[in-house]
Design a protein around this motif. Structure first.
Motif, mmCIF file in Angstrom:
data_model
loop_
_atom_site.group_PDB
_atom_site.id
_atom_site.type_symbol
_atom_site.label_atom_id
_atom_site.label_comp_id
_atom_site.label_asym_id
_atom_site.label_seq_id
_atom_site.Cartn_x
_atom_site.Cartn_y
_atom_site.Cartn_z
ATOM 1 N N GLY A 281 0.901 -1.160 0.000
ATOM 2 C CA GLY A 281 0.000 0.000 0.000
ATOM 3 C C GLY A 281 0.924 1.189 0.000
ATOM 4 N N PHE A 282 1.045 1.829 -1.177
ATOM 5 C CA PHE A 282 2.127 2.782 -1.342
ATOM 6 C C PHE A 282 1.600 4.145 -1.787
ATOM 7 C CE2 PHE A 282 6.470 3.935 -2.862
ATOM 8 C CZ PHE A 282 7.163 3.509 -1.743
ATOM 9 N N ARG A 283 0.676 4.667 -0.980
ATOM 10 C CA ARG A 283 0.181 6.032 -1.257
ATOM 11 C C ARG A 283 0.770 6.961 -0.192
ATOM 12 N NH1 ARG A 283 -1.708 6.427 -6.542
ATOM 13 N NH2 ARG A 283 -2.844 4.534 -7.008
ATOM 14 N N VAL A 284 -0.045 7.895 0.308
ATOM 15 C CA VAL A 284 0.481 8.907 1.241
ATOM 16 C C VAL A 284 1.241 8.261 2.408
ATOM 17 C CG1 VAL A 284 -0.174 10.773 2.835
ATOM 18 C CG2 VAL A 284 -1.430 10.454 0.706
ATOM 19 N N MET A 285 0.592 7.333 3.111
ATOM 20 C CA MET A 285 1.185 6.786 4.324
ATOM 21 C C MET A 285 2.241 5.724 4.023
ATOM 22 S SD MET A 285 -0.097 8.515 6.706
ATOM 23 C CE MET A 285 0.196 7.699 8.261
ATOM 24 N N ASN B 79 2.264 -2.453 -4.096
ATOM 25 C CA ASN B 79 0.987 -1.749 -4.159
ATOM 26 C C ASN B 79 0.108 -2.475 -5.164
ATOM 27 O OD1 ASN B 79 -0.467 0.740 -3.298
ATOM 28 N ND2 ASN B 79 -0.529 1.141 -5.497
ATOM 29 N N ARG B 80 -1.221 -2.400 -4.931
ATOM 30 C CA ARG B 80 -2.120 -3.057 -5.892
ATOM 31 C C ARG B 80 -1.842 -2.541 -7.308
ATOM 32 N NH1 ARG B 80 -8.510 -1.859 -5.844
ATOM 33 N NH2 ARG B 80 -7.638 0.242 -5.985
ATOM 34 N N SER B 81 -1.835 -1.210 -7.497
ATOM 35 C CA SER B 81 -1.512 -0.676 -8.829
ATOM 36 C C SER B 81 0.002 -0.494 -8.876
ATOM 37 C CB SER B 81 -2.177 0.668 -9.058
ATOM 38 O OG SER B 81 -3.438 0.685 -8.470
ATOM 39 N N ILE C 111 -3.198 0.318 3.642
ATOM 40 C CA ILE C 111 -4.226 0.451 2.607
ATOM 41 C C ILE C 111 -5.543 0.944 3.197
ATOM 42 C CG2 ILE C 111 -3.196 -1.323 1.119
ATOM 43 C CD1 ILE C 111 -5.257 -3.295 2.209
ATOM 44 N N LYS C 112 -6.445 1.239 2.306
ATOM 45 C CA LYS C 112 -7.784 1.698 2.677
ATOM 46 C C LYS C 112 -8.418 0.688 3.646
ATOM 47 C CE LYS C 112 -12.001 2.281 0.166
ATOM 48 N NZ LYS C 112 -12.605 1.921 -1.097
ATOM 49 N N THR D 135 -11.367 -4.132 2.070
ATOM 50 C CA THR D 135 -10.099 -4.136 1.336
ATOM 51 C C THR D 135 -9.037 -4.926 2.116
ATOM 52 O OG1 THR D 135 -10.642 -1.895 0.714
ATOM 53 C CG2 THR D 135 -8.370 -2.544 0.388
ATOM 54 N N GLY E 126 -3.419 0.695 8.852
ATOM 55 C CA GLY E 126 -4.454 1.652 8.429
ATOM 56 C C GLY E 126 -5.429 1.951 9.558
ATOM 57 N N ASN E 127 -6.413 2.770 9.245
ATOM 58 C CA ASN E 127 -7.414 3.134 10.260
ATOM 59 C C ASN E 127 -8.553 2.126 10.259
ATOM 60 O OD1 ASN E 127 -6.307 5.406 11.456
ATOM 61 N ND2 ASN E 127 -7.118 6.775 9.888
ATOM 62 N N VAL F 81 -1.580 4.249 13.339
ATOM 63 C CA VAL F 81 -0.402 5.054 12.952
ATOM 64 C C VAL F 81 -0.929 6.465 12.768
ATOM 65 C CG1 VAL F 81 1.372 5.464 11.198
ATOM 66 C CG2 VAL F 81 0.691 3.117 11.730
ATOM 67 N N GLY G 144 -0.025 11.655 9.783
ATOM 68 C CA GLY G 144 -0.184 12.079 8.388
ATOM 69 C C GLY G 144 1.095 11.848 7.611
HETATM 70 N N1 LIG Z 1 -3.704 9.944 5.026
HETATM 71 C C1 LIG Z 1 -3.528 10.087 6.340
HETATM 72 O O1 LIG Z 1 -3.239 11.182 6.861
HETATM 73 C C2 LIG Z 1 -3.622 8.907 7.242
HETATM 74 C C3 LIG Z 1 -4.118 7.704 6.808
HETATM 75 N N2 LIG Z 1 -4.171 6.635 7.663
HETATM 76 C C4 LIG Z 1 -4.665 5.335 7.213
HETATM 77 O O2 LIG Z 1 -3.600 4.663 6.522
HETATM 78 C C5 LIG Z 1 -4.132 3.899 5.424
HETATM 79 C C6 LIG Z 1 -3.503 4.388 4.121
HETATM 80 O O3 LIG Z 1 -3.842 5.750 3.955
HETATM 81 P P1 LIG Z 1 -3.439 6.603 2.656
HETATM 82 O O4 LIG Z 1 -2.001 6.391 2.394
HETATM 83 O O5 LIG Z 1 -3.979 7.966 2.884
HETATM 84 O O6 LIG Z 1 -4.187 5.868 1.483
HETATM 85 P P2 LIG Z 1 -5.732 5.664 1.148
HETATM 86 O O7 LIG Z 1 -6.532 5.604 2.415
HETATM 87 O O8 LIG Z 1 -6.116 6.647 0.128
HETATM 88 O O9 LIG Z 1 -5.711 4.183 0.514
HETATM 89 C C7 LIG Z 1 -5.098 3.968 -0.703
HETATM 90 C C8 LIG Z 1 -4.345 2.665 -0.711
HETATM 91 O O10 LIG Z 1 -5.250 1.577 -0.521
HETATM 92 C C9 LIG Z 1 -5.058 0.680 -1.615
HETATM 93 N N3 LIG Z 1 -6.276 -0.046 -1.937
HETATM 94 C C10 LIG Z 1 -7.525 0.458 -2.088
HETATM 95 N N4 LIG Z 1 -8.386 -0.537 -2.412
HETATM 96 C C11 LIG Z 1 -7.642 -1.684 -2.465
HETATM 97 C C12 LIG Z 1 -7.932 -3.035 -2.739
HETATM 98 N N5 LIG Z 1 -9.178 -3.421 -3.006
HETATM 99 N N6 LIG Z 1 -6.928 -3.942 -2.680
HETATM 100 C C13 LIG Z 1 -5.666 -3.559 -2.387
HETATM 101 N N7 LIG Z 1 -5.323 -2.295 -2.134
HETATM 102 C C14 LIG Z 1 -6.299 -1.362 -2.163
HETATM 103 C C15 LIG Z 1 -4.666 1.599 -2.764
HETATM 104 O O11 LIG Z 1 -4.126 0.871 -3.833
HETATM 105 P P3 LIG Z 1 -4.150 1.536 -5.298
HETATM 106 O O12 LIG Z 1 -3.036 2.508 -5.325
HETATM 107 O O13 LIG Z 1 -3.959 0.374 -6.184
HETATM 108 O O14 LIG Z 1 -5.498 2.196 -5.475
HETATM 109 C C16 LIG Z 1 -3.664 2.466 -2.048
HETATM 110 O O15 LIG Z 1 -2.432 1.846 -1.845
HETATM 111 C C17 LIG Z 1 -5.649 4.093 5.481
HETATM 112 O O16 LIG Z 1 -6.218 3.047 6.215
HETATM 113 C C18 LIG Z 1 -5.823 5.404 6.220
HETATM 114 O O17 LIG Z 1 -7.049 5.503 6.889
HETATM 115 C C19 LIG Z 1 -3.691 6.694 8.939
HETATM 116 C C20 LIG Z 1 -3.196 7.860 9.416
HETATM 117 C C21 LIG Z 1 -3.133 9.066 8.635
#
Ligand SMILES: NC(=O)C1=CN([C@@H]2O[C@H](COP(=O)(O)OP(=O)(O)OC[C@H]3O[C@@H](n4cnc5c(N)ncnc54)[C@H](OP(=O)(O)O)[C@@H]3O)[C@@H](O)[C@H]2O)C=CC1
Ligand SMILES: O=C(CO)[C@H](O)[C@H](O)COP(=O)(O)O
Length: 482
Positions: free
Chosen positions: A9-13, A32-34, A74-75, A79, A101-102, A127, A130
């Motif tokens: 899971g390789f987005r913001v966090m 990461n999925r994508s 990840i979300k 998921t 994740g949350n 965690v 942000g």
């Molecule tokens: N943003 C923040 O400030 C904070 C976030 N968090 C928690 O950390 C986690 C990650 O947050 P954040 O980085 O913001 O990302 P997001 O909450 O936007 O989640 C996106 C990630 O989830 C993956 N994902 C979504 N659907 C699926 C699926 N069906 N199968 C596999 N992977 C999937 C996405 O993959 P793909 O790229 O392929 O879509 C991507 O890597 C969340 O649970 C969030 O609540 C915790 C503290 C702070």
């Protein structure tokens, strides 16, 4: 090179946490999925470091040192269940899966048990911090299968924010079994909602009653941040108020007043109702977001409705607002910590409230100076019933509640909604009242439904029924809660 841990899971966090871990000397597998996200990273920021890119779950698992440590970022929601199922064929007994994740604590509770049956250790870890927290040091709240902690503790300790006078105390600790880590993170977020709503109410008074401009407001928050209100949220509020776009306009003035939410505040409130804890301020903060989201209804309803005006002297109001914010904050944390105590007793988590205050001092969104005082209060008395009655906070409230009272009155006089501040005051007043009007309420229940009441002149637990109308019988309803 094998990964000491993998971040999936390789987005913001996820990206920032992986960079943090790598910067501490650990090789990290990333996935990461994508998969384009991973490719892009490896062509840019990831080129130099000890990152091991994985383009499938099979590759991901194969690239890790054994026993494997996989952290999902990840979300939340189903998921996580789907991703666990995708990983299971490639994991072995003794491996550890961490959900950072949350996630909802009840889901985590279930997943811990499910994976235990398969010999896989499961950790549900809150965690917070942000994007920048993840990169430079978040606060982490791991809970679940305790046997897994020894294997990941060093990494958690290394990457967590550091607090304390020497800056050497890691903002992470083992929280407890089952879903306790995610529960604590949920309450953390609920408190975050409360803090944000309180600050927003202060902003409403400053902007709409006092008539302060953005620059003045930014200075006020910045001054407060040098005192007992020192906190990340007060600090960034000052920066937000001052930030202009390329045309020289304040950005915050152009942001639509519709607050969104992802669900952790709501879960805190649901849990509070289940535990029978009056967590009124966070509840109002959640409702305030919902009300704000009804923008078009509000715009239509506001037409032709004149707001009362009652001006206030700027200097006095700013001083009183500081007191009000501080008092309401104490009251909000008193509610949040009381909720954690109730849940801890209910689920037998044995939460250490002083330690929780301690690991929230750095890295997380609600980090603030006064968490030191909360920690001290629980160190002094681990059985503390409510923070408001700890000697330190009792004295602080005696000095500041007057400000809260004045500011709620000012808000009412000016037609400014102050749901968080006014609910804080009602809770404070209710908690400090020997005789509430609930005697009348009990009489009403007994009148219409023979639900019985206790008497002031008899021991608690002894129940009575009165035939109020003279027409009802002497049969009473039984006492229970569903
Ligand atoms: N943003 C923040 O400030 C904070 C976030 N968090 C928690 O950390 C986690 C990650 O947050 P954040 O980085 O913001 O990302 P997001 O909450 O936007 O989640 C996106 C990630 O989830 C993956 N994902 C979504 N659907 C699926 C699926 N069906 N199968 C596999 N992977 C999937 C996405 O993959 P793909 O790229 O392929 O879509 C991507 O890597 C969340 O649970 C969030 O609540 C915790 C503290 C702070
Ligand atoms: O966990 C967090 C910080 O600790 C997140 O930033 C949180 O998801 C924000 O919640 P919401 O979107 O409901 O405002």
């Amino acid at each position: 090179m094998k990964g000491a841990i993998g971040i999936y899971g390789f987005r913001v966090m996820g990206e920032n946490l992986a960079r943090n871990i790598e910067s501490k000397g650990y090789p990290v597998t990333i996935g990461n999925r994508s998969v384009e996200v991973i490719r892009e990273f490896m062509e840019g920021k990831g080129k130099e470091g000890k990152f091991i890119p994985a383009y499938s779950i099979e590759e991901f698992a194969a690239s890790l040192e054994k026993p494997r440590k996989v952290m999902l970022m990840i979300k939340a929601g189903e998921t996580v269940d789907l991703t666990i199922e995708n990983f299971l064929p490639y994991l072995e007994p003794g491996d550890t899966l961490i959900d950072g994740g949350n996630s909802n604590y009840e889901d985590t509770e279930r997943r811990v048990q499910y994976l235990e049956e398969k010999g896989i250790y499961y950790i549900g870890s809150g965690v917070s911090g942000g994007e920048l927290g993840a990169l430079y040091g978040p606060s982490m709240m791991p809970g679940g299968n305790k046997e897994a902690w020894a294997g990941v503790k060093d990494i958690f300790m290394a990457i967590a924010a550091k607090a304390g006078t020497n800056g050497e105390e890691p903002c992470t600790t083992w929280i407890g079994n089952g879903g306790s880590g995610h529960y604590v993170k949920t309450v953390h977020n609920g408190i975050e909602y409360g803090d944000m709503q309180l600050i927003s109410e202060v902003y409403a008074i400053l902007r709409d009653v006092v008539g302060a401009d953005n620059e003045e407001m930014a200075k006020i928050f910045s001054t407060w941040n040098a005192g007992r209100l020192e906190s990340y949220l007060v600090e960034i509020t000052s920066e937000i108020l001052n930030e202009k776009d390329e045309t020289g306009e304040y950005i915050v003035n152009y942001i639509l007043d519709k607050a969104m939410q992802k669900g952790t505040g709501k879960w805190t409130v649901i849990s509070a109702l289940e535990e029978g804890e009056p967590v009124t301020l966070i509840t109002e903060a959640v409702y305030a977001r919902i009300l704000s989201s009804m923008k078009s209804e509000r715009v239509a309803a506001a037409k032709g409705v004149e707001k009362p005006r009652s001006l206030a002297e700027k200097k006095d109001t700013v001083d009183l607002l500081e007191k009000a914010l501080y008092a309401a904050k104490i009251i909000s944390y008193a509610q949040g910590f009381s909720l954690m105590k109730a849940a801890s007793d209910h689920y037998r988590w044995e939460l250490k409230l002083g330690e929780i205050a301690s690991i929230w001092r750095g890295g997380c969104i609600i980090r603030s100076a006064f968490l030191n005082d909360i920690r001290a209060a629980y160190e002094e008395n681990v059985e503390l019933k409510n923070l408001m009655v700890a000697p330190f906070f009792r004295t602080e409230l005696e000095e500041t509640v007057k400000g809260l009272r004045e500011m709620v009155i000012l808000g009412i006089r000016n037609g400014i909604a102050m749901p968080a501040m006014s609910s804080a005051l009602s809770y404070y007043d209710g908690y400090h009242t020997e005789n509430l009007p609930a005697n009348l309420l009990q009489a009403q229940r007994d009148y219409f439904g023979a639900h019985m009441y206790e008497r002031v002149d008899r021991p608690e637990g002894e129940f009575f029924h009165h035939n109020w109308s003279g027409e009802g019988g002497n049969t009473a309803s039984t006492i229970y809660k569903v």
